[in-house]
Design an enzyme around this catalytic site. Structure first.
Site, PDB file in Angstrom:
ATOM      1  N   HIS A  98     -34.919  93.245  18.759  1.00 17.25           N
ATOM      2  CA  HIS A  98     -35.970  92.338  19.630  1.00 17.25           C
ATOM      3  C   HIS A  98     -36.287  93.265  20.647  1.00 17.25           C
ATOM      4  O   HIS A  98     -35.714  94.144  21.102  1.00 17.25           O
ATOM      5  CB  HIS A  98     -34.955  91.119  19.970  1.00 17.25           C
ATOM      6  N   HIS A 100     -37.204  92.427  24.757  1.00 15.26           N
ATOM      7  CA  HIS A 100     -37.184  91.710  25.711  1.00 15.26           C
ATOM      8  C   HIS A 100     -38.562  91.759  26.639  1.00 15.26           C
ATOM      9  O   HIS A 100     -38.820  92.828  26.736  1.00 15.26           O
ATOM     10  CB  HIS A 100     -36.010  92.177  26.786  1.00 15.26           C
TER      11      HIS A 100
HETATM   12  P1  5GP Z   1     -29.396  92.417  23.494  1.00 17.18           P
HETATM   13  O1  5GP Z   1     -28.005  92.348  24.668  1.00 17.18           O
HETATM   14  O2  5GP Z   1     -28.999  92.708  22.440  1.00 17.18           O
HETATM   15  O3  5GP Z   1     -30.468  93.500  24.025  1.00 17.18           O
HETATM   16  O4  5GP Z   1     -30.022  91.249  23.916  1.00 17.18           O
HETATM   17  C1  5GP Z   1     -29.507  89.964  23.237  1.00 17.18           C
HETATM   18  C2  5GP Z   1     -29.842  88.950  24.075  1.00 17.18           C
HETATM   19  O5  5GP Z   1     -29.868  87.566  23.249  1.00 17.18           O
HETATM   20  C3  5GP Z   1     -29.385  88.662  25.259  1.00 17.18           C
HETATM   21  O6  5GP Z   1     -30.244  88.667  26.535  1.00 17.18           O
HETATM   22  C4  5GP Z   1     -28.615  87.183  25.250  1.00 17.18           C
HETATM   23  O7  5GP Z   1     -28.803  86.350  26.462  1.00 17.18           O
HETATM   24  C5  5GP Z   1     -29.456  86.699  24.394  1.00 17.18           C
HETATM   25  N1  5GP Z   1     -28.779  85.576  23.418  1.00 17.18           N
HETATM   26  C6  5GP Z   1     -27.656  85.510  22.827  1.00 17.18           C
HETATM   27  N2  5GP Z   1     -27.334  84.418  22.228  1.00 17.18           N
HETATM   28  C7  5GP Z   1     -28.243  83.706  22.343  1.00 17.18           C
HETATM   29  C8  5GP Z   1     -28.436  82.388  21.892  1.00 17.18           C
HETATM   30  O8  5GP Z   1     -28.011  81.779  21.128  1.00 17.18           O
HETATM   31  N3  5GP Z   1     -29.921  81.619  22.202  1.00 17.18           N
HETATM   32  C9  5GP Z   1     -30.744  82.580  22.891  1.00 17.18           C
HETATM   33  N4  5GP Z   1     -31.689  81.713  23.130  1.00 17.18           N
HETATM   34  N5  5GP Z   1     -30.390  83.721  23.551  1.00 17.18           N
HETATM   35  C10 5GP Z   1     -29.246  84.264  23.169  1.00 17.18           C
END
Ligand code: 5GP
Ligand code: ZN
Length: 137
Positions: A98, A100
């Site tokens: 993903h 951001h």
């Molecule tokens: P990462 O830490 O892998 O770069 O980003 C994952 C993101 O997914 C985090 O910022 C977290 O807040 C978001 N996230 C995790 N679980 C959920 C969810 O159930 N729904 C939504 N909308 N975001 C989520």
């Protein structure tokens, strides 16, 4: 395989969806750095940036650009970051690739201030040589 993002894609979990087409979906991050913090993901489950095929990456980055424009126009942040965390050490917590999009304000609380290193004698060349030897584009 347990993947919360696949659950959102398959409508087994709810999310505030901002955009969706055949291959991409975008929704608000549930724990935003700033309000409007958005995630943009391919509908196919790829674990990280390295295994995401180029064609999908091109579509994804184009949609990320368009959504960034929509965020800027609707929320008027002073700036925004496009971020992708790859690997636990880099802060990745959901292993479905993903981008951001993080709206930013000059005096918000989000800081990325690493203690910067210096290369010692010749070591910059050594690092460059190692990487150059692995470049296969
Ligand atoms: P990462 O830490 O892998 O770069 O980003 C994952 C993101 O997914 C985090 O910022 C977290 O807040 C978001 N996230 C995790 N679980 C959920 C969810 O159930 N729904 C939504 N909308 N975001 C989520
Ligand atoms: Zn997934």
């Amino acid at each position: 395989m347990n993947c919360i993002f696949c659950d959102i894609i398959n409508k087994k979990a709810v999310a505030e969806i901002l955009f969706e087409n055949e291959s991409i979906i975008s929704f608000l991050d549930i724990r935003p750095v700033n309000y409007g913090h958005t995630l943009v993901i391919p509908k196919t489950h790829y674990e990280n940036f390295l295994v995401l095929p180029g064609k999908e990456l091109c579509e994804l980055i184009k949609v990320t650009k368009d959504l960034s424009g929509a965020i800027v126009n609707s929320l008027n942040p002073e700036g925004f970051n496009i971020v992708t965390n790859n690997g636990t050490a880099a802060g990745q917590s959901v292993f479905h690739f993903h981008f951001h999009i993080i709206p930013r304000f000059k005096y918000d609380d989000f800081r990325f201030r690493p203690k910067l290193k210096e290369y010692n004698n010749g070591s910059m060349r050594e690092f460059a040589d190692k990487i150059r030897a692995a470049v296969a584009i």
